[in-house]
Design a protein around this motif. Structure first.
Motif, PDB file in Angstrom:
ATOM      1  N   ILE A  12     -16.047  37.630  -9.646  1.00 43.80           N
ATOM      2  CA  ILE A  12     -16.188  38.417 -10.736  1.00 43.80           C
ATOM      3  C   ILE A  12     -16.857  37.473 -11.949  1.00 43.80           C
ATOM      4  O   ILE A  12     -16.811  36.387 -12.009  1.00 43.80           O
ATOM      5  N   SER A  13     -17.231  38.322 -12.847  1.00 48.75           N
ATOM      6  CA  SER A  13     -17.886  37.775 -14.142  1.00 48.75           C
ATOM      7  C   SER A  13     -16.829  37.214 -14.815  1.00 48.75           C
ATOM      8  O   SER A  13     -15.874  37.493 -14.850  1.00 48.75           O
ATOM      9  N   ALA A  14     -17.320  36.165 -15.743  1.00 49.68           N
ATOM     10  CA  ALA A  14     -16.538  35.442 -16.734  1.00 49.68           C
ATOM     11  C   ALA A  14     -15.933  36.614 -17.774  1.00 49.68           C
ATOM     12  O   ALA A  14     -14.736  36.266 -17.845  1.00 49.68           O
ATOM     13  N   ARG A  15     -16.827  37.392 -17.899  1.00 45.96           N
ATOM     14  CA  ARG A  15     -16.137  38.583 -19.160  1.00 45.96           C
ATOM     15  C   ARG A  15     -15.000  39.259 -18.304  1.00 45.96           C
ATOM     16  O   ARG A  15     -14.101  39.604 -18.831  1.00 45.96           O
ATOM     17  N   THR A  16     -15.187  39.644 -17.168  1.00 45.95           N
ATOM     18  CA  THR A  16     -14.192  40.316 -16.264  1.00 45.95           C
ATOM     19  C   THR A  16     -13.044  39.465 -16.180  1.00 45.95           C
ATOM     20  O   THR A  16     -11.586  39.982 -16.361  1.00 45.95           O
ATOM     21  N   ALA A  17     -13.109  38.138 -16.088  1.00 48.75           N
ATOM     22  CA  ALA A  17     -12.036  37.312 -16.002  1.00 48.75           C
ATOM     23  C   ALA A  17     -11.240  37.294 -17.288  1.00 48.75           C
ATOM     24  O   ALA A  17      -9.868  37.346 -17.475  1.00 48.75           O
ATOM     25  N   ALA A  18     -12.037  37.366 -18.181  1.00 49.11           N
ATOM     26  CA  ALA A  18     -11.323  37.146 -19.870  1.00 49.11           C
ATOM     27  C   ALA A  18     -10.572  38.785 -19.775  1.00 49.11           C
ATOM     28  O   ALA A  18      -9.611  38.672 -20.596  1.00 49.11           O
ATOM     29  N   TRP A  19     -11.132  39.788 -19.686  1.00 52.74           N
ATOM     30  CA  TRP A  19     -10.514  40.971 -19.722  1.00 52.74           C
ATOM     31  C   TRP A  19      -9.236  41.003 -18.825  1.00 52.74           C
ATOM     32  O   TRP A  19      -8.174  41.289 -19.343  1.00 52.74           O
ATOM     33  N   LEU A  20      -9.220  40.616 -17.613  1.00 53.04           N
ATOM     34  CA  LEU A  20      -8.114  40.524 -16.662  1.00 53.04           C
ATOM     35  C   LEU A  20      -7.022  39.605 -17.552  1.00 53.04           C
ATOM     36  O   LEU A  20      -5.734  39.904 -17.568  1.00 53.04           O
ATOM     37  N   GLU A  21      -7.372  38.413 -17.901  1.00 60.07           N
ATOM     38  CA  GLU A  21      -6.503  37.734 -18.826  1.00 60.07           C
ATOM     39  C   GLU A  21      -5.826  38.271 -19.847  1.00 60.07           C
ATOM     40  O   GLU A  21      -4.501  38.176 -19.967  1.00 60.07           O
ATOM     41  N   ARG A  22      -6.541  39.094 -20.595  1.00 64.30           N
ATOM     42  CA  ARG A  22      -6.136  39.701 -21.936  1.00 64.30           C
ATOM     43  C   ARG A  22      -5.114  40.939 -21.450  1.00 64.30           C
ATOM     44  O   ARG A  22      -4.194  41.111 -22.021  1.00 64.30           O
ATOM     45  N   TYR A  23      -5.775  42.000 -20.711  1.00 57.38           N
ATOM     46  CA  TYR A  23      -5.229  43.144 -20.533  1.00 57.38           C
ATOM     47  C   TYR A  23      -4.308  43.442 -19.305  1.00 57.38           C
ATOM     48  O   TYR A  23      -3.556  44.145 -19.300  1.00 57.38           O
ATOM     49  N   ALA A  24      -4.637  42.538 -18.180  1.00 56.73           N
ATOM     50  CA  ALA A  24      -3.889  42.817 -17.013  1.00 56.73           C
ATOM     51  C   ALA A  24      -2.600  41.881 -16.651  1.00 56.73           C
ATOM     52  O   ALA A  24      -1.894  41.870 -15.876  1.00 56.73           O
TER      53      ALA A  24
END
Length: 126
Positions: A12-24
């Motif tokens: 996964i991209s770093a942006r996706t990782a950041a999104w998962l950290e924040r919203y999931a």
């Protein structure tokens, strides 16, 4: 992207990782599974590291984004910790005195980290 030599794996991209950290809620999950499965724990930590590096980069995202909602402090009072644990504040103070919950003194008050409260909750549940 699906890849892998020992079976399927996902990159996964770093942006996706950041999104998962924040919203999931991966931060809370990472705290809950710490020590239960070393491989999962390690991979969740790696996702966190990648997410943090992306957040700290200058590139950001394309287009305007809405501001991140304010999160409560990483440090909690004994009353806030008690509310999260479903116990009384005096029980939190006793757990601090026993060394079950690490705490810092700020003046004449205790402050405990949210992560340590989650560890204590997990240990009580086990």
């Amino acid at each position: 992207m699906i890849l892998g030599q020992d079976g399927p794996a996902v990159a996964i991209s770093a942006r996706t990782a950041a999104w998962l950290e924040r919203y999931a809620g991966l931060s809370a999950l990472r705290v809950r599974v710490r020590g239960t499965d070393p491989l999962i724990s390690e991979q969740l930590q790696e996702i966190r590291v990648v997410a943090m590096s992306w957040r700290g980069s200058a590139c950001g995202t394309e287009g305007a984004t809405s501001p991140e909602p304010a999160t409560s402090s990483e440090w909690l009072s004994t009353t806030e910790a008690a509310d999260l644990l479903g116990i009384g504040p005096r029980a939190v103070v006793k757990a601090i005195a026993r060394g079950s919950i690490p705490a810092k003194r700020v003046g004449n008050r205790h402050r405990v980290s949210r992560e340590d409260v989650e560890h204590y909750r997990s240990a009580r549940a086990a």
